[in-house]
Write an enzyme that holds these catalytic residues in place. Structure first.
Site, PDB file in Angstrom:
ATOM      1  N   SER A 183       0.971  -1.157  -0.079  1.00  0.00           N
ATOM      2  CA  SER A 183      -0.089   0.044  -0.128  1.00  0.00           C
ATOM      3  C   SER A 183       0.901   1.318  -0.154  1.00  0.00           C
ATOM      4  CB  SER A 183      -0.709   0.192   1.324  1.00  0.00           C
ATOM      5  OG  SER A 183      -1.744  -1.227   1.224  1.00  0.00           O
ATOM      6  N   HIS A 226       0.198  15.987  -1.817  1.00  0.00           N
ATOM      7  CA  HIS A 226       0.859  16.975  -2.682  1.00  0.00           C
ATOM      8  C   HIS A 226       0.057  18.331  -2.314  1.00  0.00           C
ATOM      9  CE1 HIS A 226       2.962  13.883  -4.717  1.00  0.00           C
ATOM     10  NE2 HIS A 226       1.725  13.355  -4.876  1.00  0.00           N
ATOM     11  N   CYS A 272      -4.295  -2.331   0.315  1.00  0.00           N
ATOM     12  CA  CYS A 272      -4.567  -3.847  -0.046  1.00  0.00           C
ATOM     13  C   CYS A 272      -4.830  -4.704   1.074  1.00  0.00           C
ATOM     14  CB  CYS A 272      -3.479  -4.275  -1.050  1.00  0.00           C
ATOM     15  SG  CYS A 272      -4.032  -5.782  -1.754  1.00  0.00           S
TER      16      CYS A 272
END
Length: 269
Positions: A118, A123, A146
């Site tokens: 994962s 950002h 996951c």
């Protein structure tokens, strides 16, 4: 909520990928160049790479992840990025109830479940209008897991970590896993809306719109603050220093900017 008798027995590892994209916007009125530069400097310090790294590490704790690698960068003149690769970590506390219920997740005090392969990224994008006095700050956070746990369990903490005027939230389950008979499972938990993972005290502060595609396991929620107080959008002074006409003009400019972001289109001026 599934009881132990109702839970589906899987063949191998649960490799469904669950992705949460959380976009937040902070809006500010900056009348002069000096105000704009001061606001951008403040935002750049408030959400620098070091602080963003701490936020994402708390997210990894909430979803029970082991941090493999951290990459962080402060940009010139503005903005920052952080990427954390995570994998399955030790279970510190296994809940007795299913983690698939639609309820807000914890703040960073407890580890919830396991996951594998994962990543978590953020950002930031400070920007400003070329001549109308509007400055905006956007942060994009992606949590992709996951395994059994949904990254929506980290949503409560992410909202708590940012001063948010507008939020855009996307959640999607991709891929498939198999039960012990080999049948494909394209989702492993019940969900009707992202809003079910947001605490009531937060939902009461926002106007919210859902756009969901249930058959594709795609969920989308947009949120905009209900109450508008001009003092919260002025940087370094209050509305008392403005005459009534200036207050009305600035309020109209700010609310139009927020509506355009919320509805995703430019309005005619």
């Amino acid at each position: 909520m599934l009881t132990p008798e109702q839970r589906i027995e899987l063949h191998g590892f649960n490799n469904l990928t669950k992705s949460l994209s959380f976009n937040m916007y902070d809006i500010c009125y900056t009348k002069t160049r000096q105000e704009r530069e001061a606001y951008l400097e403040y935002i750049d310090e408030q959400y620098n790479a070091d602080r963003l790294t701490k936020i994402l590490k708390n997210v990894s704790d909430i979803i029970g992840a082991h941090v493999l690698n951290i990459a962080q960068q402060d940009y010139v003149p503005q903005g920052a990025s952080v990427t954390i690769l995570v994998s399955e970590g030790p279970v510190v506390e296994v809940p007795t109830e299913s983690t698939y219920d639609e309820s807000p997740g914890p703040l960073p005090d407890s580890v919830v479940m396991q996951l594998d392969k994962s990543h978590i990224t953020v950002h930031t994008y400070p920007e400003f209008h070329p001549y109308e006095g509007i400055s905006t700050f956007r942060a994009d956070i992606d949590v992709s897991t996951c395994g059994e746990i949904s990254p929506l369990k980290a949503l409560h903490y992410l909202i708590h970590s940012f001063d948010t005027d507008i939020m855009t939230i996307d959640y999607r389950v991709r891929g498939f896993t198999r039960d012990k008979h080999g049948h494909k499972l394209f989702i492993d938990h019940d969900i009707t809306s992202i809003q079910n993972f947001i605490p009531d005290e937060i939902k009461n502060q926002y106007d919210m719109i859902d756009v969901n595609v249930y058959q594709e396991n795609i969920f989308h929620t947009k949120c905009k603050l209900k109450n508008f107080d001009l003092n919260n959008y002025l940087f370094g002074y209050t509305k008392d220093s403005l005459n009534i006409y200036e207050q009305e003009e600035i309020t109209e400019s700010l609310t139009t900017e927020m509506d355009e972001i919320f509805y995703g289109k430019n309005f005619l001026q």
